[in-house]
Enzyme design. Structure first.
Site, PDB file in Angstrom:
ATOM      1  N   GLY A   1     -15.920 -11.684   2.458  1.00  0.00           N
ATOM      2  CA  GLY A   1     -15.866 -11.054   3.828  1.00  0.00           C
ATOM      3  C   GLY A   1     -14.427 -10.580   3.383  1.00  0.00           C
ATOM      4  O   GLY A   1     -13.581 -10.389   2.388  1.00  0.00           O
ATOM      5  N   SER A   2     -14.666  -9.272   4.317  1.00  0.00           N
ATOM      6  CA  SER A   2     -13.226  -8.239   4.356  1.00  0.00           C
ATOM      7  C   SER A   2     -11.790  -9.102   3.817  1.00  0.00           C
ATOM      8  O   SER A   2     -10.754  -8.466   3.855  1.00  0.00           O
ATOM      9  CB  SER A   2     -13.209  -7.569   5.198  1.00  0.00           C
ATOM     10  OG  SER A   2     -14.249  -7.010   5.781  1.00  0.00           O
ATOM     11  N   THR A   3     -11.713 -10.532   4.424  1.00  0.00           N
ATOM     12  CA  THR A   3      -9.952 -11.387   4.418  1.00  0.00           C
ATOM     13  C   THR A   3      -9.506 -10.385   3.349  1.00  0.00           C
ATOM     14  O   THR A   3      -8.434 -10.882   2.623  1.00  0.00           O
ATOM     15  CB  THR A   3     -10.610 -12.458   5.275  1.00  0.00           C
ATOM     16  OG1 THR A   3     -11.298 -13.425   4.080  1.00  0.00           O
ATOM     17  CG2 THR A   3     -10.779 -12.547   6.288  1.00  0.00           C
TER      18      THR A   3
END
Lengths: 365, 633
Positions: free
Chosen positions: B329-331
């Site tokens: 994801g956004s990590t």
């Protein structure tokens, strides 16, 4: 006084034979002590008690005149045969074999009686037919022999049957059965081997197969033979010393105080011990032959000769089986193995031998 | 005449008798000679052979099993220990009717249904001459009661055996692993390693985690004792003895207290957490929830417990930290930004105007931002702080998948981190080559768009995320995670610390890293997606939230998480290190079906940081994910 007692005790005792027997039996007690673990006197003392009874029997039989023995031979044989038939009909089954007969107060193994009764009755028979033996006489003798043997085979107790057969056969052999017939018998015997094989019990066949290749089942039927040959072989020339046999003391040798006691003896006393034991046996047999050769009647001769040869047979079969050249049959090492019955019947036989030895002067004079 | 005839017959009879006696005598001599020859053969010629056999009969070499090394946490707390206890064992081959014998045993000492089930399972897995436990941990009284009735139970034996115990129960179970009875596969492995001799007498072996990977250190060297035995196999006396050498004690990098705080912080959620000291690569906490009780495996697990563990939808036996492969994801965004900086595809100042979606040229499909109306003007710093999707859709397409691949690999995405316990999976850092090989298909630009926000073919394990985060914290120098801290040599009692890995060059430029780190600090500040996580911390935290989609949304569908089944809720992710200016702990947190990174995974990380940096233990814990924060990701 003491010399009179000694005289009373030894009047019917054959000195050289007694000496050889005493040495062998003493050796036997020493070995039984070791074979029973070397820490408890129980078995050695027990064997001493058996010995006392057996010696008394020897002494009594040594006093029974051969003439009386001869007269008793047939009745004992007939009773024995009756008991064998009784066993076949009502016998007790122990360990899968019908060998014992309950008489209410005790149980007897009639086949043991036949070990002595068969040679005596055959000796008696040939004694009566002294003049001019014909084939018919031998044929009748064969019937006297085969009847009890067949009954014992049926129990089944092949070992005893063979020994009873041998004891009777020796009488017939010594009585002078012609070589032609002997040859024919050997031939017939060889020819009937396949048949015999087929009537053997599986466990009996297994014993013979085991002899041929003990490693086939090293933990099962081959175990006895493997362990006893290891015991004997590892003893070497001088042996590991009394009470020091590892095979014996650590229980690797099965039935080490009874049928396989030779393995204990051979391990602890080595080749030297085995030589000594064979020498003692040879002495006993030689003395037996001397008694037989100089006996005064046909009955005495045949009985003495057969008893001596039977004794040899015991010794040879046991030593052969423990050292792995004969199949395993339940035959104790004579005068050595722990056990009352075998010692008793053995010393009764030697009592008869002594009676023959010490009574001959009276008859011949 | 008749008398003469009789006399002659008599003489003849006597002659025949004596000659037959002579013949018999001769045969006897031959027979005895044969016996003597046999005795000579056995006792002279073959004596040495039989002597050897007799010695082999009486001397048995009995292995003396060494004590297994202990496992301790970095502060000396015991994680795996040994104790000695009585077991009652059965050798099935020596028992005629095992079931009936066990029934009878049940009248004497307690044999539970579980004991029976476990025994039956062991029996199926073992040879029937092996001695297998029916009851373990017998009390003194039970031992005495059995001993009196021993004779009734041939083939049963009481043995004093060393046992493994895991005093912490479920805590850190995935890191510690467990030992179990040696099975066929283990036997094969032992054989190929040539360790048969050392495993004589040993019937347990490390299966997982530290127990499995450091089996060699823990096992020790088996000693031996020469014992004189009798035919029944009973030992009579000892002839000689060589002492075993105990296994080495292992001090591992975990901090038990920190581990407990981290595990408790998960409350009832499933997920994983890996906390690494970025300066050393030491793993201070390794969480995979739910865990399991490794003590269940020690004496052979019973089928009921096994089924419960194995078939549970929560998959407690799966080590999510090493084996769970999730879209990051956004990590992933900080790493994407670093790639763009390195390739000069983006300057820090470059801004986009975010309408709330992204489209590829000539394609109608709209790649949507998580914020429906967009974030307005977004530069690189803001793209991280507010986690703008649109920014990264464009960035990724401009980089191209192969450039992304090359840069992600530097941070250990797509390959094993080399952590010192087995079972780690690689995750996936996709490339055109990979797709060709895997799907026999060319890479589409559309595939790259979702990779830009950590979705699509991109997969990472929590451990990989933690390692990548630690690398950011470690000034871009690669971090090699490990669980072993030092080995205590059982012979010398000396502590051998694990060798530090050689210093490597940074994989990013320091000025680029500084940009990203400052953006990550602002993530946990007011206005950032993890503002609530960083609120009133007392230290600066560099963080990034993330959400991994479990199901794909249909075009134009409004995502309503209340209506989506729990199992289809998004996974929440959170990566962080702190203190931001001098990082002591780097972390990746994944909460399965936890919703948004800021609301469930973030608070877990905060608790762990608070404990580690400030020694704070939360007095009362609000239920995770309850009051939904405004920031979204």
């Amino acid at each position: 006084m003491i010399s009179r007692i000694f005289d009373f005790l030894s009047r019917r005792i054959d000195g050289p034979l007694m000496a050889a027997l005493a040495l062998t039996i003493a050796l036997g007690i020493v070995v039984v002590y070791s074979a029973s673990g070397g820490s408890s006197l129980e078995r050695a003392v027990g064997q001493g008690r058996n010995l006392a009874v057996a010696l008394l029997a020897l002494w009594i039989f040594a006093h029974i005149h051969p003439q009386l023995l001869m007269r008793l031979a047939l009745p004992v044989y007939v009773v024995g045969l009756g008991l064998l038939i009784g066993v076949a009909l009502f016998g007790e089954i122990r360990n899968g074999a019908r060998r014992w007969l309950s008489l209410g107060f005790t149980t007897v193994q009639p086949s043991e009686v036949m070990k002595i009764a068969v040679p005596l009755v055959l000796a008696w028979y040939f004694h009566r037919r002294e003049e001019g033996l014909r084939m018919r006489d031998f044929a009748l003798a064969a019937v006297l022999l085969v009847l009890p043997v067949a009954l014992i085979v049926r129990q089944p107790d092949l070992g005893t049957a063979l020994l009873v057969f041998a004891s009777g056969f020796f009488v017939i052999f010594l009585a002078g059965l012609s070589w032609r017939v002997l040859g024919a018998m050997v031939f017939a015997g060889a020819a009937s081997l396949p048949f015999l094989w087929s009537v053997l019990h599986p466990y009996q066949r297994q014993r013979i197969l085991t002899l041929l290749n003990p490693m086939e089942d090293p933990l099962g039927s081959g175990y006895h033979i493997i362990q006893s040959t290891i015991a004997i072989g590892s003893g070497g020339i001088l042996g590991k010393g009394w009470l020091n046999g590892t095979q014996a003391q650590l229980d690797f040798v099965p039935e080490r105080s009874t049928d396989f006691i030779l393995a204990v003896f051979g391990e602890e006393f080595g080749l030297v011990g085995n030589l000594l034991l064979i020498a003692l046996y040879v002495l006993i047999i030689a003395r037996g032959f001397m008694i037989a050769a100089s006996a005064s009647t046909v009955f005495s001769r045949l009985a003495a000769g057969a008893i001596t040869l039977t004794f040899f047979t015991y010794a040879f079969v046991n030593m052969g089986m423990v050292s792995g050249i004969l199949p395993v049959v339940g035959v104790p090492l004579p005068l050595i193995s722990y056990g009352g019955t075998a010692l008793l019947s053995m010393l009764v036989a030697f009592g008869i031998l002594m009676s023959i030895s010490t009574h001959k002067q009276l008859v011949s004079s | 005449m008749i008398v003469g005839q009789a006399l002659r017959d008599r003489d003849r009879e006597l002659t025949v008798f004596r000659s037959r006696l002579m013949l018999a005598g001769l045969l006897i001599i031959i027979a005895f000679a044969l016996l003597l020859a046999r005795f000579t053969w056995l006792q002279v010629v073959q004596r040495d052979y039989y002597h050897t056999l007799a010695e082999a009969n009486r001397i048995s070499v009995v292995p003396v099993v060494p004590n297994r090394g202990l496992i301790l946490d970095r502060n000396g707390a015991v994680l795996a220990a040994n104790y000695s206890a009585y077991t009652l064992e059965i050798t099935p081959s020596k028992v005629a009717n095992v079931d009936r014998a066990i029934d009878e045993l049940g009248t004497l000492i307690e044999v539970s249904a579980r004991d029976r089930r476990r025994f039956r399972k062991l029996q199926e897995e073992s040879k029937n001459f092996e001695s297998l436990p029916i009851r373990t941990r017998l009390t003194e009284e039970e031992v005495a009661r059995f001993a009196v009735n021993r004779f009734r139970f041939p083939g049963f034996e009481i043995k004093a055996r060393p046992f493994r115990s895991y005093p912490q129960g479920e805590v850190a179970s995935h890191a510690i692993g467990y030992i179990g009875r040696i099975n066929d596969a283990d036997v094969k492995r032992i054989e190929t390693q040539g360790l048969n001799a050392n495993y004589k007498g040993t019937d347990h072996i490390g299966k997982l985690g530290i127990e499995g990977s450091y089996e060699k250190e823990l096992h020790g060297v088996t000693g031996s004792e020469q014992v004189e035995i009798d035919a029944g196999g009973r030992a009579i006396r000892s002839l000689a003895r060589s002492e075993p050498l105990s296994g080495n004690n292992l001090v591992i990098t975990l901090d038990l207290k920190l581990q407990k705080v981290a595990e408790e912080a998960f409350q009832d959620y499933r997920g994983a957490l890996v906390a690494i000291d970025p300066r050393t690569g030491e793993i201070l906490a390794l969480v995979s929830k739910p865990g399991f009780d490794p003590n269940l495996f020690v004496d052979g697990i019973d089928p009921q417990n096994w089924d419960a563990l194995n078939n549970s939808p929560d998959k407690p036996l799966n080590n999510r930290a090493l084996r769970g492969q999730y879209p990051p994801g956004s990590t992933i965004k900080p790493f994407m930004a670093l790639a763009a900086l390195d390739l000069k595809k983006r300057s820090p100042e470059f801004s986009i105007s975010d309408p709330g979606y992204f489209t590829l040229p000539n394609v109608a499909h709209r790649y949507r931002d998580w914020k429906k109306d967009g974030h307005g003007m977004v530069n690189m710093h803001k793209s991280i702080v507010i986690s703008c999707d649109t920014y990264y859709y464009g960035l990724a397409t401009e980089l191209g998948i192969d450039a992304i691949h090359r840069h992600l690999v530097k941070f250990n995405f797509g390959s094993r981190t080399g952590v010192d316990i087995d079972g780690e999976l690689t995750g996936n850092a996709p490339s055109t080559e990979w797709k060709q090989e895997r799907f026999k298909q060319r890479w589409f630009t559309g595939d790259t768009v979702s990779v830009g926000i950590g979705q699509g073919y991109l997969l990472a394990t929590p451990l990989q995320l933690a390692v990548a985060t630690a690398t950011l914290a470690n000034d871009g120098v690669p971090v090699h995670p490990h669980l072993l801290r030092s080995v205590q040599d059982s012979r010398t009692q000396e502590m051998r610390p694990v060798e530090a890995s050689a210093l490597e060059a940074a994989v990013v430029k320091p000025e680029h890293l500084a940009l990203i780190r400052s953006a990550m600090v602002d993530v946990a500040r007011p206005g950032g997606t993890a503002a609530r996580v960083g609120a009133n911390a007392g230290y600066a935290m560099a963080a990034k939230t993330g959400t991994a989609q479990v199901i794909a949304m249909k075009q134009g569908e409004k995502y309503d998480e209340k209506r989506v089944k729990e199992a289809n809720r998004d996974h929440a992710l959170f990566i962080a290190f702190a203190p931001a200016d001098d990082p002591k702990l780097a972390m990746a947190v994944l909460v399965e079906n936890g919703g948004h990174g800021g609301s469930t995974a973030g608070p877990i990380a905060r608790e762990v940081f608070d404990y580690y940096l400030l020694g704070k233990v939360p007095a009362k814990r609000p239920k995770l994910g309850e009051d939904e924060p405004e920031e979204h990701d």
